[in-house]
Design a protein around this motif. Sequence first.
Motif, PDB file in Angstrom:
ATOM      1  N   MET A  31      -9.894  20.554   2.115  1.00 54.25           N
ATOM      2  CA  MET A  31     -10.694  19.911   1.143  1.00 54.25           C
ATOM      3  C   MET A  31      -9.868  19.564  -0.010  1.00 54.25           C
ATOM      4  O   MET A  31     -10.245  18.795  -0.519  1.00 54.25           O
ATOM      5  CB  MET A  31     -11.951  20.809   0.982  1.00 54.25           C
ATOM      6  N   ASN A  32      -8.809  20.273  -0.421  1.00 54.31           N
ATOM      7  CA  ASN A  32      -8.051  19.957  -1.508  1.00 54.31           C
ATOM      8  C   ASN A  32      -7.210  18.590  -1.136  1.00 54.31           C
ATOM      9  O   ASN A  32      -6.496  18.300  -2.102  1.00 54.31           O
ATOM     10  CB  ASN A  32      -7.125  21.255  -1.734  1.00 54.31           C
ATOM     11  N   ARG A  33      -7.060  18.333  -0.017  1.00 53.85           N
ATOM     12  CA  ARG A  33      -6.438  16.897   0.476  1.00 53.85           C
ATOM     13  C   ARG A  33      -7.090  15.898  -0.178  1.00 53.85           C
ATOM     14  O   ARG A  33      -8.361  15.730   0.112  1.00 53.85           O
ATOM     15  CB  ARG A  33      -6.290  16.873   2.005  1.00 53.85           C
ATOM     16  N   VAL A  34      -6.441  15.000  -0.795  1.00 52.35           N
ATOM     17  CA  VAL A  34      -6.872  13.669  -1.540  1.00 52.35           C
ATOM     18  C   VAL A  34      -6.865  12.730  -0.132  1.00 52.35           C
ATOM     19  O   VAL A  34      -6.036  12.736   0.567  1.00 52.35           O
ATOM     20  CB  VAL A  34      -5.897  13.174  -2.570  1.00 52.35           C
ATOM     21  N   ILE A  35      -7.987  11.872  -0.265  1.00 55.59           N
ATOM     22  CA  ILE A  35      -8.105  10.785   0.815  1.00 55.59           C
ATOM     23  C   ILE A  35      -7.907   9.474   0.062  1.00 55.59           C
ATOM     24  O   ILE A  35      -8.671   9.181  -0.891  1.00 55.59           O
ATOM     25  CB  ILE A  35      -9.258  10.994   1.741  1.00 55.59           C
ATOM     26  N   VAL A  36      -7.105   8.516   0.805  1.00 55.75           N
ATOM     27  CA  VAL A  36      -7.067   7.129   0.113  1.00 55.75           C
ATOM     28  C   VAL A  36      -7.484   6.307   1.112  1.00 55.75           C
ATOM     29  O   VAL A  36      -7.006   6.364   2.398  1.00 55.75           O
ATOM     30  CB  VAL A  36      -5.587   6.678  -0.233  1.00 55.75           C
ATOM     31  N   ILE A  37      -8.466   5.362   0.930  1.00 58.51           N
ATOM     32  CA  ILE A  37      -8.597   4.195   1.780  1.00 58.51           C
ATOM     33  C   ILE A  37      -7.975   2.973   1.438  1.00 58.51           C
ATOM     34  O   ILE A  37      -8.147   2.347   0.383  1.00 58.51           O
ATOM     35  CB  ILE A  37     -10.216   4.144   1.918  1.00 58.51           C
ATOM     36  N   GLY A  38      -7.097   2.489   2.494  1.00 55.00           N
ATOM     37  CA  GLY A  38      -6.274   1.205   2.280  1.00 55.00           C
ATOM     38  C   GLY A  38      -5.090   1.664   1.956  1.00 55.00           C
ATOM     39  O   GLY A  38      -4.662   2.533   0.948  1.00 55.00           O
ATOM     40  N   ALA A  39      -4.121   1.158   2.858  1.00 58.55           N
ATOM     41  CA  ALA A  39      -2.678   1.292   2.758  1.00 58.55           C
ATOM     42  C   ALA A  39      -1.848  -0.095   2.220  1.00 58.55           C
ATOM     43  O   ALA A  39      -0.928  -0.449   2.710  1.00 58.55           O
ATOM     44  CB  ALA A  39      -2.230   1.814   4.293  1.00 58.55           C
ATOM     45  N   GLY A  40      -2.488  -0.487   1.333  1.00 54.69           N
ATOM     46  CA  GLY A  40      -1.612  -1.660   0.630  1.00 54.69           C
ATOM     47  C   GLY A  40      -0.983  -1.211  -0.463  1.00 54.69           C
ATOM     48  O   GLY A  40      -0.751  -0.041  -0.676  1.00 54.69           O
ATOM     49  N   PRO A  41      -0.455  -1.927  -1.133  1.00 50.25           N
ATOM     50  CA  PRO A  41       0.491  -1.792  -2.327  1.00 50.25           C
ATOM     51  C   PRO A  41      -0.158  -0.547  -3.438  1.00 50.25           C
ATOM     52  O   PRO A  41       0.276   0.339  -3.723  1.00 50.25           O
ATOM     53  CB  PRO A  41       0.756  -2.858  -2.965  1.00 50.25           C
ATOM     54  N   ALA A  42      -1.573  -0.841  -3.577  1.00 52.13           N
ATOM     55  CA  ALA A  42      -2.182   0.013  -4.343  1.00 52.13           C
ATOM     56  C   ALA A  42      -2.287   1.530  -3.795  1.00 52.13           C
ATOM     57  O   ALA A  42      -2.033   2.537  -4.467  1.00 52.13           O
ATOM     58  CB  ALA A  42      -3.438  -0.452  -4.895  1.00 52.13           C
ATOM     59  N   GLY A  43      -2.791   1.443  -2.640  1.00 45.57           N
ATOM     60  CA  GLY A  43      -3.073   2.832  -1.910  1.00 45.57           C
ATOM     61  C   GLY A  43      -1.996   3.462  -1.692  1.00 45.57           C
ATOM     62  O   GLY A  43      -1.766   4.720  -1.950  1.00 45.57           O
ATOM     63  N   LEU A  44      -0.930   2.815  -1.219  1.00 45.05           N
ATOM     64  CA  LEU A  44       0.541   3.580  -0.879  1.00 45.05           C
ATOM     65  C   LEU A  44       1.016   4.045  -2.352  1.00 45.05           C
ATOM     66  O   LEU A  44       1.388   4.995  -2.120  1.00 45.05           O
ATOM     67  CB  LEU A  44       1.446   2.580  -0.187  1.00 45.05           C
ATOM     68  N   SER A  45       1.098   3.304  -3.435  1.00 45.28           N
ATOM     69  CA  SER A  45       1.970   3.710  -4.637  1.00 45.28           C
ATOM     70  C   SER A  45       0.969   4.914  -5.310  1.00 45.28           C
ATOM     71  O   SER A  45       1.479   5.796  -5.643  1.00 45.28           O
ATOM     72  CB  SER A  45       1.782   2.692  -5.497  1.00 45.28           C
ATOM     73  N   ALA A  46      -0.350   5.051  -4.779  1.00 42.75           N
ATOM     74  CA  ALA A  46      -1.143   6.070  -5.267  1.00 42.75           C
ATOM     75  C   ALA A  46      -0.624   7.185  -4.564  1.00 42.75           C
ATOM     76  O   ALA A  46      -0.720   8.250  -5.259  1.00 42.75           O
ATOM     77  CB  ALA A  46      -2.593   5.789  -5.228  1.00 42.75           C
ATOM     78  N   ALA A  47      -0.776   7.099  -3.230  1.00 43.99           N
ATOM     79  CA  ALA A  47      -0.494   8.254  -2.478  1.00 43.99           C
ATOM     80  C   ALA A  47       0.778   9.089  -2.746  1.00 43.99           C
ATOM     81  O   ALA A  47       0.943  10.163  -2.791  1.00 43.99           O
ATOM     82  CB  ALA A  47      -0.690   7.887  -1.055  1.00 43.99           C
ATOM     83  N   ILE A  48       1.640   8.118  -3.000  1.00 37.22           N
ATOM     84  CA  ILE A  48       3.099   8.654  -3.298  1.00 37.22           C
ATOM     85  C   ILE A  48       3.169   9.176  -4.653  1.00 37.22           C
ATOM     86  O   ILE A  48       3.649  10.395  -4.682  1.00 37.22           O
ATOM     87  CB  ILE A  48       4.165   7.297  -3.374  1.00 37.22           C
ATOM     88  N   THR A  49       2.418   8.786  -5.546  1.00 37.31           N
ATOM     89  CA  THR A  49       2.507   9.423  -6.809  1.00 37.31           C
ATOM     90  C   THR A  49       1.555  10.812  -6.762  1.00 37.31           C
ATOM     91  O   THR A  49       2.146  11.783  -7.093  1.00 37.31           O
ATOM     92  CB  THR A  49       1.555   8.704  -7.800  1.00 37.31           C
ATOM     93  N   ILE A  50       0.713  11.052  -6.005  1.00 38.15           N
ATOM     94  CA  ILE A  50      -0.095  12.257  -5.634  1.00 38.15           C
ATOM     95  C   ILE A  50       0.895  13.202  -4.984  1.00 38.15           C
ATOM     96  O   ILE A  50       0.996  14.355  -5.382  1.00 38.15           O
ATOM     97  CB  ILE A  50      -1.487  12.022  -4.851  1.00 38.15           C
ATOM     98  N   ALA A  51       1.571  12.801  -3.972  1.00 42.33           N
ATOM     99  CA  ALA A  51       2.456  13.482  -3.238  1.00 42.33           C
ATOM    100  C   ALA A  51       3.665  13.988  -4.010  1.00 42.33           C
ATOM    101  O   ALA A  51       3.983  15.278  -3.838  1.00 42.33           O
ATOM    102  CB  ALA A  51       2.836  12.749  -1.954  1.00 42.33           C
TER     103      ALA A  51
END
Lengths: 91, 408
Positions: B1-21
């Motif tokens: 449940m602590n895992r963040v979920i991102v919908i969309g692997a475009g530039p916005a989603g990928l950059s957000a996921a990278i920042t979170i990781a």
Amino acid sequence: MDLSDNEMIICRCEEVTYGELKNTAETYNCSARELKLRTRAGMGYCGGRTCRSMVDSIAHSSTERDVTQVTLKYQPPIRPVSFGSLGEITK
Amino acid sequence: MNRVIVIGAGPAGLSAAITIAESGYEVLILDEYMLAGGRLLGQLYEEENGKWWNGIKESKNLHDKAIALGIEIRLGTPVSNIEKTDGSWVIYTDEETYYTHHLLLATGAAEVPLPIPGWTLPGVMSVGAAQVMTNVHRVKPGNRGVIIGVNVLSSAIAMELKLADIDVACITLPKKNQVNKESGNPMDVMNSLLHVSHMAPSAFVKFGSKLMKNEFMKKMGITFFPKSGVKMWDIPIMLRKAVINIYGENTVEGVTIATINASGEVIEGTEENISADFVCIAGGLYPLAELAAVAGCPFYYIEELGGYVPLHNERMETVLDGLYVAGNITGVEGAKVAISQGVTAGLAIANNLSGGKQEVEIKEAIKRIEHTRDNAFIQFHPAVKEGKQKLQQYWEEYGQQAKVEVTI
Ligand SMILES: Cc1cc2nc3c(=O)[nH]c(=O)nc-3n(C[C@H](O)[C@H](O)[C@H](O)COP(=O)(O)OP(=O)(O)OC[C@H]3O[C@@H](n4cnc5c(N)ncnc54)[C@H](O)[C@@H]3O)c2cc1C
């Protein structure tokens, strides 16, 4: 407006034409939602993914746009889901 | 449940996921397409500094970085619904249901269709489809095409088709009707084109900048705009012609065009046929915000941003707890802006998870969005900044209202 314009299909799923939408909008002076309900445009299996903006534009030729509310409501599922996976009993 | 979920692997989603990781949190990305990169994949153009912006390469860099950080990306996974139950976000896909406390929607933008008689014939496609076929799948959409709709996107893609050695007969307007009101009006099109003149070499730039001066000159410009068009990358851009019909027996064989007056009315007797084996429709873009709508976000229609956008603040937080937005879902702009919005959303999420350790970085990231916007090579609406200000104002008003409700 010539014949070919009026016969042009706007909603492919429900086969609703430009002429039908335009006449309905003019006759009833209706909101986008009412236009959709009267003609079934946007109510087919794709959920209005192609024609939504066109139905919206035609309705807003005769009525004012509400900027604080999405005029044609989105309803889940927003992507087609097969009956198989909807009704599937998880193993 | 602590895992963040991102919908969309475009530039916005990928950059957000990278920042979170990078901040040490686990992330899962879901995307319905078969490749990561979103609309960035199809982009290819030379920037003002002479450098090439190659979307496939940029996407691969982001994707590789995400994988190296241990981010899981599930492709071919359309999300059909989201809702909040018992304090957590529930995400529905065909195969599985996911749960999270922090959900980012980075679903991008979609294309607006322009109806023209014959537009349902096979061989008619959106200009974005032609871009994806050509640049991503490396399949020619046809040998000779006509592009209907004159705007930033269609001129950028026309050039890409040209690079792939596909003949573009012309870029022209759609015949005016109740849907194609602005895109079929030469004056409106001229106005919206003037700010992209840096993308159009030679003739058009000179033509454009002179016309900028005043309304009268613009009117004169349209009136005397050469009927055969002004060439850009050797492709005629015709503002005084409109496609009145797309013809063909079983598939596209060509289009009928006619001369139009300055306000877009067809001049009888000027019809002529242009042969083509594909037709692209370029009606512009709007933010794809279906999931934010079913979640119950308040929305505002802001023309400068491309249509209805979900209410959010500078940190990319919506008014719903744990729901964030980034990229074109917040307004139509170029990929670099989407990346900087993704970073901001990622920091906002990490900050909420860490109890406020990233405040300084968030402020910087917000400034970086502004900076990226100011220096953007591609701009879909000349007044995008004003659009963003309107949204900020709506956010503040909404906050005031909420306070009033609480006190009552
Ligand atoms: C046809 C087209 C052409 C464009 N061309 C250019 C260009 O040349 N230059 C430029 O700068 N900008 C262009 N743009 C703008 C483009 O949107 C931005 O550059 C940038 O890609 C936006 O990034 P994003 O991450 O917000 O969205 P996107 O890149 O669009 O990524 C969104 C992702 O979300 C996924 N998605 C959406 N809904 C769901 C769902 N329900 N379930 C699962 N996954 C979902 C999509 O599959 C997609 O991969 C174009 C846009 C479009 C639509």
